[in-house]
Design an enzyme around this catalytic site. Structure first.
Site, PDB file in Angstrom:
ATOM      1  CE  LYS A   9       4.350  -2.611   6.066  1.00 43.48           C
ATOM      2  NZ  LYS A   9       4.209  -1.619   7.201  1.00 43.48           N
ATOM      3  CE1 TYR A  49      -0.621  -0.121   5.303  1.00 44.06           C
ATOM      4  CE2 TYR A  49       0.737  -0.010   3.500  1.00 44.06           C
ATOM      5  CZ  TYR A  49       0.513  -0.424   4.586  1.00 44.06           C
ATOM      6  OH  TYR A  49       1.466  -1.399   5.298  1.00 44.06           O
ATOM      7  CG  ASN A 112       6.265  -1.168  10.157  1.00 41.74           C
ATOM      8  OD1 ASN A 112       6.221  -1.525   9.096  1.00 41.74           O
ATOM      9  ND2 ASN A 112       5.354  -0.937  11.031  1.00 41.74           N
ATOM     10  CG  HIS A 115      -0.089  -5.388   5.938  1.00 41.60           C
ATOM     11  ND1 HIS A 115      -0.662  -4.386   6.335  1.00 41.60           N
ATOM     12  CD2 HIS A 115      -0.527  -6.219   5.418  1.00 41.60           C
ATOM     13  CE1 HIS A 115      -1.973  -4.719   6.166  1.00 41.60           C
ATOM     14  NE2 HIS A 115      -2.009  -5.769   5.468  1.00 41.60           N
ATOM     15  CD  GLU A 126      -5.381  -5.687   4.350  1.00 41.69           C
ATOM     16  OE1 GLU A 126      -5.487  -4.731   5.008  1.00 41.69           O
ATOM     17  OE2 GLU A 126      -4.722  -6.714   4.750  1.00 41.69           O
TER      18      GLU A 126
END
Ligand code: GTP
Ligand code: MG
Length: 148
Positions: A9, A49, A112, A115, A126
């Site tokens: 990310k 998402y 965080n 992913h 994905e």
């Protein structure tokens, strides 16, 4: 063999964690089959998402993902989806085990670092979304030293 979609990310890229994360997956014995540094637009982040679109944190999550470039990758190996999630650690870094990526490098759930696909089915979806032109087909000569 099984494949998973892993994305570093924007915070992971900004904080210089790209090399360390790639190295973790490489040293485990998984194979890198696709990789690109990419800045995604809002509709693309919303699509990625989409299952979380009704959540109160959705808007903040989309803002986070479009806040800078991300590294999108496809990794391959036996049980790579579930094992990849273990390597990444629990969603909230306060609950991630030490030694996991989030346990070692993150503090906040909304920052965080990485992913990973949560099932083989999501991984397929994905990978098709992020790598519409496909990935690279190759096999490491170390294969018999890693897989039975
Ligand atoms: P991903 O690998 O990013 O999909 O995380 P995950 O599978 O561990 O969790 P999930 O798919 O449920 O949530 C996606 C992302 O939304 C998380 O990684 C967090 O960045 C964010 N997120 C999830 N729950 C919360 C929350 O309660 N608050 C906030 N601020 N962010 C959340
Ligand atoms: Mg998820």
């Amino acid at each position: 063999m099984e494949q998973t979609f892993i994305m570093i990310k924007p915070d992971g890229v900004q904080r210089g964690l790209v090399g360390e994360i790639i190295s973790t997956f490489e040293k485990k014995g998984f194979y890198l089959k696709g990789m690109k540094l990419i800045s995604v637009e809002r509709p693309f982040a919303e699509k990625h998402y989409e299952d979380l679109s009704s959540k109160p944190f959705f808007e903040g999550l989309v803002e986070y993902i479009i806040s800078g470039p991300v590294v999108a990758m496809v990794w391959e190996g036996k049980n790579v989806v579930a094992t990849g999630r273990k390597i990444i650690g629990a969603t909230n870094p306060s609950a991630s085990d030490p030694g996991t990526i989030r346990g070692s490098f993150a503090v906040e759930i909304g920052r965080n670092v990485i992913h990973g696909s949560d099932s083989v089915e999501s991984a397929k979806k994905e990978i098709a979304l992020w790598f519409p032109d496909g990935t690279v087909n190759w096999q490491s000569s170390l294969h018999p030293w890693i897989f039975e």
